[in-house]
Design a protein around this motif. Structure first.
Motif, PDB file in Angstrom:
ATOM      1  N   HIS A   1       0.817  -1.210   0.000  1.00  5.99           N
ATOM      2  CA  HIS A   1       0.000   0.000   0.000  1.00  5.99           C
ATOM      3  C   HIS A   1       0.852   1.261   0.000  1.00  5.99           C
ATOM      4  O   HIS A   1       0.362   2.335   0.340  1.00  5.99           O
ATOM      5  CB  HIS A   1      -0.941   0.010   1.215  1.00  5.99           C
ATOM      6  CG  HIS A   1      -1.966  -1.063   1.175  1.00  5.99           C
ATOM      7  ND1 HIS A   1      -2.405  -1.708   2.292  1.00  5.99           N
ATOM      8  CD2 HIS A   1      -2.639  -1.625   0.141  1.00  5.99           C
ATOM      9  CE1 HIS A   1      -3.298  -2.620   1.956  1.00  5.99           C
ATOM     10  NE2 HIS A   1      -3.448  -2.582   0.655  1.00  5.99           N
ATOM     11  N   ASP A   2       2.109   1.138  -0.379  1.00  5.83           N
ATOM     12  CA  ASP A   2       2.982   2.310  -0.455  1.00  5.83           C
ATOM     13  C   ASP A   2       2.908   2.923  -1.841  1.00  5.83           C
ATOM     14  O   ASP A   2       3.013   2.219  -2.844  1.00  5.83           O
ATOM     15  CB  ASP A   2       4.428   1.934  -0.130  1.00  5.83           C
ATOM     16  CG  ASP A   2       4.619   1.579   1.329  1.00  5.83           C
ATOM     17  OD1 ASP A   2       3.801   2.033   2.162  1.00  5.83           O
ATOM     18  OD2 ASP A   2       5.570   0.855   1.646  1.00  5.83           O
ATOM     19  N   VAL A   3       2.702   4.224  -1.888  1.00  3.36           N
ATOM     20  CA  VAL A   3       2.710   4.975  -3.144  1.00  3.36           C
ATOM     21  C   VAL A   3       4.091   5.601  -3.247  1.00  3.36           C
ATOM     22  O   VAL A   3       4.507   6.361  -2.377  1.00  3.36           O
ATOM     23  CB  VAL A   3       1.614   6.058  -3.151  1.00  3.36           C
ATOM     24  CG1 VAL A   3       1.705   6.896  -4.418  1.00  3.36           C
ATOM     25  CG2 VAL A   3       0.238   5.430  -3.012  1.00  3.36           C
ATOM     26  N   LEU A   4       4.815   5.252  -4.309  1.00  3.12           N
ATOM     27  CA  LEU A   4       6.176   5.745  -4.492  1.00  3.12           C
ATOM     28  C   LEU A   4       6.160   6.988  -5.370  1.00  3.12           C
ATOM     29  O   LEU A   4       5.626   6.968  -6.474  1.00  3.12           O
ATOM     30  CB  LEU A   4       7.052   4.664  -5.136  1.00  3.12           C
ATOM     31  CG  LEU A   4       7.067   3.312  -4.435  1.00  3.12           C
ATOM     32  CD1 LEU A   4       7.996   2.350  -5.170  1.00  3.12           C
ATOM     33  CD2 LEU A   4       7.462   3.448  -2.978  1.00  3.12           C
ATOM     34  N   CYS A   5       6.735   8.068  -4.859  1.00  3.81           N
ATOM     35  CA  CYS A   5       6.836   9.301  -5.639  1.00  3.81           C
ATOM     36  C   CYS A   5       8.020   9.171  -6.589  1.00  3.81           C
ATOM     37  O   CYS A   5       9.058   8.643  -6.214  1.00  3.81           O
ATOM     38  CB  CYS A   5       7.037  10.491  -4.712  1.00  3.81           C
ATOM     39  SG  CYS A   5       5.672  10.738  -3.575  1.00  3.81           S
ATOM     40  N   GLY A   6       7.852   9.645  -7.770  1.00  7.86           N
ATOM     41  CA  GLY A   6       8.936   9.587  -8.745  1.00  7.86           C
ATOM     42  C   GLY A   6       8.385   9.433 -10.139  1.00  7.86           C
ATOM     43  O   GLY A   6       7.178   9.486 -10.366  1.00  7.86           O
ATOM     44  N   ARG A   7       9.307   9.224 -11.059  1.00  8.91           N
ATOM     45  CA  ARG A   7       8.936   9.108 -12.469  1.00  8.91           C
ATOM     46  C   ARG A   7       9.415   7.778 -13.006  1.00  8.91           C
ATOM     47  O   ARG A   7      10.343   7.184 -12.495  1.00  8.91           O
ATOM     48  CB  ARG A   7       9.583  10.240 -13.260  1.00  8.91           C
ATOM     49  CG  ARG A   7       9.096  11.596 -12.830  1.00  8.91           C
ATOM     50  CD  ARG A   7       9.839  12.696 -13.523  1.00  8.91           C
ATOM     51  NE  ARG A   7       9.850  12.497 -14.971  1.00  8.91           N
ATOM     52  CZ  ARG A   7      10.306  13.358 -15.841  1.00  8.91           C
ATOM     53  NH1 ARG A   7      10.801  14.490 -15.412  1.00  8.91           N
ATOM     54  NH2 ARG A   7      10.292  13.116 -17.120  1.00  8.91           N
ATOM     55  N   GLY A   8       8.764   7.334 -14.053  1.00 10.16           N
ATOM     56  CA  GLY A   8       9.221   6.138 -14.748  1.00 10.16           C
ATOM     57  C   GLY A   8       8.463   4.878 -14.366  1.00 10.16           C
ATOM     58  O   GLY A   8       7.608   4.865 -13.491  1.00 10.16           O
ATOM     59  N   GLY A   9       8.829   3.804 -15.055  1.00 14.70           N
ATOM     60  CA  GLY A   9       8.146   2.532 -14.897  1.00 14.70           C
ATOM     61  C   GLY A   9       8.275   1.923 -13.522  1.00 14.70           C
ATOM     62  O   GLY A   9       7.359   1.249 -13.053  1.00 14.70           O
ATOM     63  N   GLY A  10       9.408   2.118 -12.854  1.00 14.68           N
ATOM     64  CA  GLY A  10       9.600   1.532 -11.530  1.00 14.68           C
ATOM     65  C   GLY A  10       8.552   1.995 -10.541  1.00 14.68           C
ATOM     66  O   GLY A  10       7.986   1.192  -9.803  1.00 14.68           O
ATOM     67  N   THR A  11       8.282   3.285 -10.522  1.00 16.29           N
ATOM     68  CA  THR A  11       7.271   3.796  -9.600  1.00 16.29           C
ATOM     69  C   THR A  11       5.865   3.611 -10.164  1.00 16.29           C
ATOM     70  O   THR A  11       4.956   3.239  -9.425  1.00 16.29           O
ATOM     71  CB  THR A  11       7.507   5.286  -9.277  1.00 16.29           C
ATOM     72  OG1 THR A  11       7.585   6.025 -10.487  1.00 16.29           O
ATOM     73  CG2 THR A  11       8.772   5.480  -8.485  1.00 16.29           C
TER      74      THR A  11
END
Length: 115
Positions: free
Chosen positions: A33-43
């Motif tokens: 349930h963690d929303v990862l901030c950032g750009r790209g496919g990984g996030t």
């Protein structure tokens, strides 16, 4: 309990302040349930980000229909509901000096913190 069911359960709840536990300050393994901030496919493809995008779509029509003054209330409600999931939802940013590998969320040594 689904996101929309939880919303119905907590409609009358008061405004509770959220205290960030100490163990959320240096996170090495983001959860479901963690929303990862950032750009790209990984996030973008992280399971928490996918679930969060799906869940906020439940609020989209209501958000678009309300006045500018009411929009922040809906946004706060979405955040509160996400943080009340089990396990709790978090919004994580990567520590600048922890980036290892070519932008991979799963790269060893990544350190995240709750924002």
């Amino acid at each position: 309990m689904s996101f929309s069911e939880r919303e119905k359960d907590t409609k009358g709840a008061g405004k509770d302040s959220i205290v960030i536990p100490d163990d959320w300050k240096h996170i090495t393994k983001p959860g479901p349930h963690d929303v990862l901030c950032g750009r790209g496919g990984g996030t973008n493809n992280h399971q928490g980000n996918v679930k969060f995008r799906k869940n906020i779509n439940e609020f989209k029509l209501r958000y678009l229909a309300v006045s500018k003054v009411e929009k922040p209330k809906i946004a706060r409600e979405v955040v509160r509901l996400w943080r009340n999931l089990d396990p709790p939802g978090r919004f994580l940013a990567r520590k600048d000096d922890s980036r290892r590998g070519p932008g991979s969320v799963k790269a060893e040594g990544n350190v995240w913190y709750d924002i």
